[in-house]
Design a protein around this motif. Structure first.
Motif, PDB file in Angstrom:
ATOM      1  N   PRO A  32       0.806  -1.232   0.000  1.00 50.88           N
ATOM      2  CA  PRO A  32       0.000   0.000   0.000  1.00 50.88           C
ATOM      3  C   PRO A  32       0.838   1.282   0.000  1.00 50.88           C
ATOM      4  O   PRO A  32       1.960   1.309   0.511  1.00 50.88           O
ATOM      5  CB  PRO A  32      -0.758  -0.109   1.330  1.00 50.88           C
ATOM      6  CG  PRO A  32       0.187  -0.843   2.245  1.00 50.88           C
ATOM      7  CD  PRO A  32       0.939  -1.812   1.358  1.00 50.88           C
ATOM      8  N   TRP A  33       0.269   2.326  -0.593  1.00 42.92           N
ATOM      9  CA  TRP A  33       0.732   3.669  -0.257  1.00 42.92           C
ATOM     10  C   TRP A  33       0.409   3.851   1.232  1.00 42.92           C
ATOM     11  O   TRP A  33      -0.728   3.633   1.645  1.00 42.92           O
ATOM     12  CB  TRP A  33      -0.049   4.718  -1.042  1.00 42.92           C
ATOM     13  CG  TRP A  33       0.252   4.822  -2.503  1.00 42.92           C
ATOM     14  CD1 TRP A  33      -0.428   4.223  -3.520  1.00 42.92           C
ATOM     15  CD2 TRP A  33       1.282   5.622  -3.110  1.00 42.92           C
ATOM     16  NE1 TRP A  33       0.122   4.585  -4.723  1.00 42.92           N
ATOM     17  CE2 TRP A  33       1.166   5.444  -4.514  1.00 42.92           C
ATOM     18  CE3 TRP A  33       2.280   6.472  -2.610  1.00 42.92           C
ATOM     19  CZ2 TRP A  33       2.020   6.079  -5.413  1.00 42.92           C
ATOM     20  CZ3 TRP A  33       3.123   7.090  -3.520  1.00 42.92           C
ATOM     21  CH2 TRP A  33       3.002   6.906  -4.894  1.00 42.92           C
ATOM     22  N   VAL A  34       1.371   4.234   2.035  1.00 45.32           N
ATOM     23  CA  VAL A  34       1.082   4.436   3.457  1.00 45.32           C
ATOM     24  C   VAL A  34       1.139   5.904   3.864  1.00 45.32           C
ATOM     25  O   VAL A  34       0.581   6.292   4.889  1.00 45.32           O
ATOM     26  CB  VAL A  34       2.038   3.613   4.366  1.00 45.32           C
ATOM     27  CG1 VAL A  34       1.766   2.125   4.209  1.00 45.32           C
ATOM     28  CG2 VAL A  34       3.497   3.936   4.086  1.00 45.32           C
ATOM     29  N   LEU A  35       1.798   6.737   3.049  1.00 47.07           N
ATOM     30  CA  LEU A  35       1.937   8.160   3.373  1.00 47.07           C
ATOM     31  C   LEU A  35       1.091   9.030   2.449  1.00 47.07           C
ATOM     32  O   LEU A  35       0.792   8.659   1.318  1.00 47.07           O
ATOM     33  CB  LEU A  35       3.399   8.599   3.259  1.00 47.07           C
ATOM     34  CG  LEU A  35       4.379   7.997   4.262  1.00 47.07           C
ATOM     35  CD1 LEU A  35       5.805   8.373   3.891  1.00 47.07           C
ATOM     36  CD2 LEU A  35       4.056   8.457   5.675  1.00 47.07           C
ATOM     37  N   ASP A 145      -5.945   6.139 -12.980  1.00 46.40           N
ATOM     38  CA  ASP A 145      -4.771   5.730 -12.199  1.00 46.40           C
ATOM     39  C   ASP A 145      -5.176   5.470 -10.752  1.00 46.40           C
ATOM     40  O   ASP A 145      -5.493   6.396 -10.006  1.00 46.40           O
ATOM     41  CB  ASP A 145      -3.706   6.835 -12.264  1.00 46.40           C
ATOM     42  CG  ASP A 145      -2.417   6.447 -11.546  1.00 46.40           C
ATOM     43  OD1 ASP A 145      -2.329   5.327 -11.022  1.00 46.40           O
ATOM     44  OD2 ASP A 145      -1.494   7.287 -11.505  1.00 46.40           O
ATOM     45  N   VAL A 146      -5.174   4.191 -10.366  1.00 45.56           N
ATOM     46  CA  VAL A 146      -5.471   3.836  -8.961  1.00 45.56           C
ATOM     47  C   VAL A 146      -4.373   2.916  -8.418  1.00 45.56           C
ATOM     48  O   VAL A 146      -4.604   2.095  -7.550  1.00 45.56           O
ATOM     49  CB  VAL A 146      -6.860   3.153  -8.824  1.00 45.56           C
ATOM     50  CG1 VAL A 146      -7.974   4.134  -9.115  1.00 45.56           C
ATOM     51  CG2 VAL A 146      -6.977   1.923  -9.737  1.00 45.56           C
ATOM     52  N   ARG A 147      -3.164   3.084  -8.951  1.00 46.36           N
ATOM     53  CA  ARG A 147      -2.087   2.138  -8.621  1.00 46.36           C
ATOM     54  C   ARG A 147      -1.674   2.198  -7.149  1.00 46.36           C
ATOM     55  O   ARG A 147      -1.692   3.261  -6.520  1.00 46.36           O
ATOM     56  CB  ARG A 147      -0.877   2.381  -9.520  1.00 46.36           C
ATOM     57  CG  ARG A 147      -0.028   3.567  -9.138  1.00 46.36           C
ATOM     58  CD  ARG A 147       1.043   3.853 -10.167  1.00 46.36           C
ATOM     59  NE  ARG A 147       0.643   4.920 -11.061  1.00 46.36           N
ATOM     60  CZ  ARG A 147       1.475   5.538 -11.899  1.00 46.36           C
ATOM     61  NH1 ARG A 147       2.742   5.183 -11.962  1.00 46.36           N
ATOM     62  NH2 ARG A 147       1.040   6.507 -12.661  1.00 46.36           N
ATOM     63  N   GLU A 148      -1.287   1.037  -6.634  1.00 45.51           N
ATOM     64  CA  GLU A 148      -0.674   0.932  -5.316  1.00 45.51           C
ATOM     65  C   GLU A 148       0.843   0.783  -5.516  1.00 45.51           C
ATOM     66  O   GLU A 148       1.352   1.056  -6.610  1.00 45.51           O
ATOM     67  CB  GLU A 148      -1.254  -0.269  -4.554  1.00 45.51           C
ATOM     68  CG  GLU A 148      -2.726  -0.119  -4.169  1.00 45.51           C
ATOM     69  CD  GLU A 148      -2.971   0.712  -2.907  1.00 45.51           C
ATOM     70  OE1 GLU A 148      -2.006   1.299  -2.364  1.00 45.51           O
ATOM     71  OE2 GLU A 148      -4.131   0.771  -2.460  1.00 45.51           O
TER      72      GLU A 148
END
Length: 271
Positions: A32-35, A145-148
Motif C-alpha cells: 500500500p501507499w502508506v503516506l 490511475d489507482v495504482r498501489e
C-alpha cells in the motif's frame, strides 16, 4: 499485534497466500501507499494526517474522486461479460506495466518495460519520475490511475536512481529524466527515503490501520456487496479466479479476456 512479525513480513506472507509472486509481473506482490505527505521538509510519523487513509482504496482518497467513481458505477447498466460492465474501476492497482514502470531504471525491468511499450520507453511525461506526482496522480488527479506500490519501495534504494544512465527522455517542461524525484523529507537521498518509508510502514499508525487495507485487497471487501459499499469494485475480467475460462467457447472472447487480464492486472486470490 504482539510485535512478533513486521508489517512488511506480514504483507509478504499475505501476498504469497494470495498467489502473488516476484516471478509473475501480472501477479506481483501488492503493497500500500502508506503516506500522504510528500511535501514537508520533515516527516512527522506521530501525526495521523501524515498518512494515507488505509480504510479506502486509492480511488476514494478524496471525496470528489470517490463521488465520480460512484457516479460511474451507477451510470453503467449491469451487463455481465461486457467491457462496459458495472464497476468503479476499469483500471487496476497492480499490473505488469505498473511494476515495470516503477522498476524501469533497473534491469531486467528496463527491457520488460520497453517490450510492453512496443520496443521503446514511454513518453517522458508518463514515465515514473517523481514520488509526489505519482501519489497525486493515483490518489487525486487521474481517473484512470489507482495504482498501489510494490515491495521495493520499502527496501530497495537502487530503483530510485538512474545508475545505468538510460536516456529516458525529456518532459514537456524541459526536465531531463534521470533519478526519481524524492520528497523534501528525503533530502535527495534514496537511502533516507527507503529508511523513512519503511519506518512509516512499521509505525504505530499503520500497524493500527493496516487491517483495513488488507480487507480491501485480500479480504471480505474485495468483491461482492462489501466491495460495492467500500467503492472497491473492478472490471469483472480482473477477477481471474472468479471466471471459468474453460466454459467460454468463443476463442475470440477468450483471447480478449486473457489479453485484458495480462494488460491491466488481476485481483489477488481472496485469503
Amino acid at each position: 499485534q504482539k510485535r512478533e512479525i513486521s508489517n512488511f513480513d506480514y504483507l509478504m506472507y499475505l501476498n504469497t497466500l494470495a498467489g502473488r509472486s516476484y516471478n509473475d509481473y501480472m501477479q506481483y506482490p501488492v503493497f500500500p501507499w502508506v503516506l500522504a505527505d510528500y511535501h514537508s521538509q520533515t516527516l512527522n510519523l506521530s501525526n495521523p494526517h501524515t498518512f494515507r487513509d488505509l480504510s479506502k482504496p486509492m480511488g476514494a482518497q478524496t471525496v470528489e474522486r470517490k463521488q465520480k467513481f460512484i457516479q460511474r458505477y451507477n451510470e453503467v447498466e449491469k451487463s455481465e461479460g461486457d467491457l462496459s460492465a458495472q464497476c468503479h474501476y476499469c483500471t487496476h492497482y497492480s499490473s505488469a506495466i505498473i511494476v515495470a514502470s516503477y522498476l524501469v531504471r533497473l534491469e531486467p525491468f528496463t527491457q520488460t518495460f520497453c517490450s510492453l511499450q512496443g520496443g521503446s520507453f514511454d513518453v517522458a511525461d508518463r514515465m515514473f519520475h517523481s514520488v509526489k506526482s505519482t501519489w497525486e496522480s493515483a490518489s487525486r488527479d487521474n481517473m484512470s490511475d489507482v495504482r498501489e506500490l510494490i515491495p521495493e519501495f520499502f527496501y530497495l534504494p537502487e530503483f530510485l536512481t538512474n545508475a545505468n544512465h538510460f536516456e529516458l527522455g525529456c518532459m514537456q517542461d524541459g526536465t531531463v529524466l534521470g533519478d526519481v524525484q524524492l520528497p523534501p523529507w528525503a533530502d535527495g537521498d534514496p537511502h533516507k527515503f527507503i529508511l523513512l518509508h519503511r519506518q512509516a510502514l512499521e509505525s504505530d499508525y499503520v500497524s493500527a490501520h493496516l487491517h483495513r487495507w488488507i480487507d480491501l485487497i485480500f479480504g471480505h471487501k474485495q468483491h461482492g456487496s462489501a466491495a460495492v459499499e467500500a467503492v472497491n469494485t473492478y472490471h469483472p475480467y480482473f477477477y481471474g479466479d472468479k471466471m471459468d475460462l474453460n466454459s467460454i467457447k468463443d476463442p475470440l472472447i477468450k483471447s480478449t479476456i486473457l489479453g485484458f487480464i495480462s494488460n491491466f492486472g488481476q485481483i489477488p486470490k481472496q485469503v
